[in-house]
Design an enzyme around this catalytic site. Sequence first.
Site, PDB file in Angstrom:
ATOM      1  N   TYR A   1       0.824  -1.202   0.000  1.00  0.00           N
ATOM      2  CA  TYR A   1       0.000   0.000   0.000  1.00  0.00           C
ATOM      3  C   TYR A   1       0.864   1.261   0.000  1.00  0.00           C
ATOM      4  O   TYR A   1       1.660   1.482   0.913  1.00  0.00           O
ATOM      5  CB  TYR A   1      -0.947   0.025   1.201  1.00  0.00           C
ATOM      6  CG  TYR A   1      -1.867  -1.178   1.319  1.00  0.00           C
ATOM      7  CD1 TYR A   1      -2.191  -1.961   0.211  1.00  0.00           C
ATOM      8  CD2 TYR A   1      -2.410  -1.527   2.545  1.00  0.00           C
ATOM      9  CE1 TYR A   1      -3.029  -3.051   0.323  1.00  0.00           C
ATOM     10  CE2 TYR A   1      -3.259  -2.616   2.676  1.00  0.00           C
ATOM     11  CZ  TYR A   1      -3.558  -3.379   1.563  1.00  0.00           C
ATOM     12  OH  TYR A   1      -4.388  -4.471   1.689  1.00  0.00           O
TER      13      TYR A   1
ATOM     14  N   THR B   1     -24.452   0.202   0.899  1.00  0.00           N
ATOM     15  CA  THR B   1     -24.710   1.251   1.883  1.00  0.00           C
ATOM     16  C   THR B   1     -25.938   2.023   1.424  1.00  0.00           C
ATOM     17  O   THR B   1     -26.300   1.983   0.245  1.00  0.00           O
ATOM     18  CB  THR B   1     -23.522   2.223   2.011  1.00  0.00           C
ATOM     19  OG1 THR B   1     -23.313   2.894   0.760  1.00  0.00           O
ATOM     20  CG2 THR B   1     -22.242   1.491   2.395  1.00  0.00           C
TER      21      THR B   1
ATOM     22  N   GLY C   1     -13.948  -6.255   2.094  1.00  0.00           N
ATOM     23  CA  GLY C   1     -14.982  -5.847   1.149  1.00  0.00           C
ATOM     24  C   GLY C   1     -16.397  -6.165   1.570  1.00  0.00           C
ATOM     25  O   GLY C   1     -17.230  -6.465   0.702  1.00  0.00           O
ATOM     26  N   PRO C   2     -16.751  -6.085   2.865  1.00  0.00           N
ATOM     27  CA  PRO C   2     -18.108  -6.487   3.271  1.00  0.00           C
ATOM     28  C   PRO C   2     -19.220  -5.599   2.728  1.00  0.00           C
ATOM     29  O   PRO C   2     -20.356  -6.050   2.612  1.00  0.00           O
ATOM     30  CB  PRO C   2     -18.046  -6.428   4.806  1.00  0.00           C
ATOM     31  CG  PRO C   2     -16.982  -5.420   5.105  1.00  0.00           C
ATOM     32  CD  PRO C   2     -15.939  -5.642   4.037  1.00  0.00           C
ATOM     33  N   VAL C   3     -18.888  -4.346   2.395  1.00  0.00           N
ATOM     34  CA  VAL C   3     -19.929  -3.466   1.832  1.00  0.00           C
ATOM     35  C   VAL C   3     -19.728  -3.253   0.333  1.00  0.00           C
ATOM     36  O   VAL C   3     -20.339  -2.376  -0.270  1.00  0.00           O
ATOM     37  CB  VAL C   3     -20.005  -2.108   2.575  1.00  0.00           C
ATOM     38  CG1 VAL C   3     -20.446  -2.320   4.014  1.00  0.00           C
ATOM     39  CG2 VAL C   3     -18.679  -1.359   2.528  1.00  0.00           C
ATOM     40  N   ALA C   4     -18.882  -4.099  -0.274  1.00  0.00           N
ATOM     41  CA  ALA C   4     -18.747  -4.148  -1.733  1.00  0.00           C
ATOM     42  C   ALA C   4     -18.506  -2.784  -2.369  1.00  0.00           C
ATOM     43  O   ALA C   4     -19.299  -2.293  -3.177  1.00  0.00           O
ATOM     44  CB  ALA C   4     -19.977  -4.824  -2.358  1.00  0.00           C
ATOM     45  N   LYS C   5     -17.394  -2.165  -1.980  1.00  0.00           N
ATOM     46  CA  LYS C   5     -16.993  -0.852  -2.512  1.00  0.00           C
ATOM     47  C   LYS C   5     -18.037   0.228  -2.264  1.00  0.00           C
ATOM     48  O   LYS C   5     -18.149   1.190  -3.033  1.00  0.00           O
ATOM     49  CB  LYS C   5     -16.674  -0.949  -4.010  1.00  0.00           C
ATOM     50  CG  LYS C   5     -15.484  -1.845  -4.324  1.00  0.00           C
ATOM     51  CD  LYS C   5     -15.147  -1.837  -5.798  1.00  0.00           C
ATOM     52  CE  LYS C   5     -13.899  -2.661  -6.077  1.00  0.00           C
ATOM     53  NZ  LYS C   5     -13.551  -2.709  -7.518  1.00  0.00           N
ATOM     54  N   GLY C   6     -18.824   0.071  -1.210  1.00  0.00           N
ATOM     55  CA  GLY C   6     -19.817   1.084  -0.863  1.00  0.00           C
ATOM     56  C   GLY C   6     -21.179   0.873  -1.496  1.00  0.00           C
ATOM     57  O   GLY C   6     -22.128   1.608  -1.207  1.00  0.00           O
TER      58      GLY C   6
END
Length: 302
Positions: free
Chosen positions: A51, A206, A198-203
């Site tokens: 990173y 939401t 990635g639990p919210v899949a790139k936003g």
Amino acid sequence: MKRNRLGKSELYVSEVGLGCMSLGTDREKAVALVHEAIDGGINFLDTADLYNEGLNEEIVGEAIRGRRSEVILATKVGNRWEPGKEGWTWDPSKAYIKAAVKDSLRRLQTDYIDLYQLHGGTLEDPISETIEAFEELKQEGLIRYYGISSIRPNVIREYVERSNIVSVMSQYSILDRRPEEHVLSLLAEKGISLIARGPVAKGILTDDGAGKAEKGYLDYGKEELSALRAVLLETGDGSRDMAHTAIRYALAHPAVATVIPGASTSRQLLHNIAASEAAPLTPHELEAIQSISRSSRYEQHR
């Protein structure tokens, strides 16, 4: 915040961790976010030497100076970059891993890493040599435990059978249920934990993620995502918003020890932390979510 045991290790990680990749390069702002995360109950910080070409590790190291005992620190190795050269090369060799760990320790301003993870991997790698490197680092006290970060089922199986990994990091969400095919059950059987990124899949998962759904996600088109989001907004009794539902979905499987959503603002961070206070999904809610989303399979990287 609830803490879960990471595999069979002595590490107990907050069920919501912090994926540090999204901290950005503004040192003051990023350090403040890490401090806010720790103050909010997060003790699991995940970074990588990849990173920002090591800058992320430097920032995390600065943030935990004086607070090292409060965190479970995870980083990764295997992607080699050399100043002045374009791009990265994959290098899982013993020599590189044992050299790279010293650079990570220096940047992180610590003398040990709690969880050192192979940042990828293929069946063509010298797997025995890679495992030997991690085992020697454990014996030398430079790392406490090791794991892998991979979405390749066959690679995961090799390390599960041949090594002492305590964790596998993999993408896992309502929109990417591929680990449910074989990986999660294998890990649960062997006492190894999944770290879900990635639990919210790139936003997309939401309440304000409609715009992000326009580009699609994996094999979901924008129309499918729009319909799925509409159903998710109505899921449950209204006590959770969509992001909290998504995070609780990933945490529902017993093999998952922690989720690591990213955060680049205080608002996002505090919202992620609040997911730990949201009610777990009921069996009926889990069934409903699985009925409207795909139980995908890994078509590549097997």
